[in-house]
Scaffold this active site. Structure first.
Site, PDB file in Angstrom:
ATOM      1  CD  GLN A 106     -56.182  47.203 -35.064  1.00 18.51           C
ATOM      2  OE1 GLN A 106     -56.620  46.111 -34.659  1.00 18.51           O
ATOM      3  NE2 GLN A 106     -57.642  47.474 -36.039  1.00 18.51           N
ATOM      4  CG  HIS A 124     -55.066  53.012 -36.629  1.00 17.37           C
ATOM      5  ND1 HIS A 124     -55.792  52.609 -35.614  1.00 17.37           N
ATOM      6  CD2 HIS A 124     -56.064  52.342 -37.601  1.00 17.37           C
ATOM      7  CE1 HIS A 124     -56.390  52.085 -35.941  1.00 17.37           C
ATOM      8  NE2 HIS A 124     -56.925  51.909 -37.572  1.00 17.37           N
TER       9      HIS A 124
END
Ligand SMILES: [Zn+2]
Length: 255
Positions: A106, A124
């Site tokens: 992430q 992300h």
């Protein structure tokens, strides 16, 4: 190393078959251990802006110069920190397991790549990527003119933006599809330094668990998946991961 950690890693009841498809998910915790600022809370303010005010497509449309200055500031801070032993242990694990290994992160700081991970799935995006907001082409820094912000795309003259996912944007479809399908088939899932509350990443350990994967959580803090995990290690990843990878290595070698 604490004795708790040592005991927990040695008491892991894993079989060799569980190394067939290993998925690792990392979150902010592993980056924080390298000193990457989290940009959360009071200390996260930059020129009185909150991250939520800058990391949005609307903010970029309204004030692209300010948004770029913030990202260049963040790039600069991240460039000054180093991957930690947790990042390096995951590189070892990838070398050891080859195609049986999937790393999902992430984090946008690119520390896994800098440590040597070959193919992390960056849910992300990556703060060091420059992406044209119009034609979606990616550009290296030296292909762009940063003297006048925002830089413009050499092909279509569109505004180039940081290659990260902003609040209100969807995750890159290919990345999330791959993360889901790998998690769904995982035999061992290791969740590291993630609060597992931000969707859709939060669903990955659950998906793996439902499919029968052995679930290990490494996090100093309790999270929603703690009570579902087969093994919880309440330690920092920088100290735990090298030991865990060593343990998995001996399991693979049949010791
Ligand atoms: Zn373009």
């Amino acid at each position: 190393m604490s004795s708790t950690e040592f005991t927990e890693i040695n008491s892991l009841s894993l079989s060799q078959e569980q190394l067939q498809r290993v998925v690792v998910l990392t979150g902010a915790g592993i980056s924080a251990e390298s000193g990457v600022p989290t940009f959360r809370g009071e200390t996260g303010l930059w020129r009185q802006f909150r991250p939520e005010d800058l990391a949005t497509p609307e903010a970029f449309a309204d004030q692209p110069v300010v948004v770029w200055e913030w990202y260049l500031h963040r790039r600069n801070l991240i460039a000054q920190v180093l991957p930690n032993p947790g990042h390096h242990a995951l590189v070892e694990l990838e070398r050891m397991l080859g195609d049986s290994f999937t790393l999902v992160t992430q984090n946008v700081d690119g520390l896994h790549r800098r440590a040597g991970s070959q193919n992390p799935i960056e849910l992300h995006g990556n703060i060091f990527v420059n992406r044209c907001g119009r034609c979606q082409d990616h550009w290296a820094d030296d292909a762009l003119d940063f003297s006048k912000l925002p830089p413009h795309c050499p092909t279509c003259a569109g505004e180039v933006r940081p290659g990260v996912v902003w609040f209100g944007e969807s995750l890159p479809a290919a990345a999330i599809d791959q993360a889901y399908s790998k998690s769904q088939r995982a035999t061992l899932f290791i969740s590291i330094g993630t609060s597992t509350v931000v969707h859709p990443a939060a669903g990955l350990p659950l998906l793996a668990m439902e499919s029968g994967a052995y679930l290990i959580e490494i996090n100093p803090e309790e999270t929603p998946i703690s009570r579902l995990s087969d093994c919880v290690i309440r330690e920092k990843s920088a100290t735990t991961l090298p030991l865990l990878v060593k343990k998995l290595q001996s399991l693979k070698n049949g010791n």
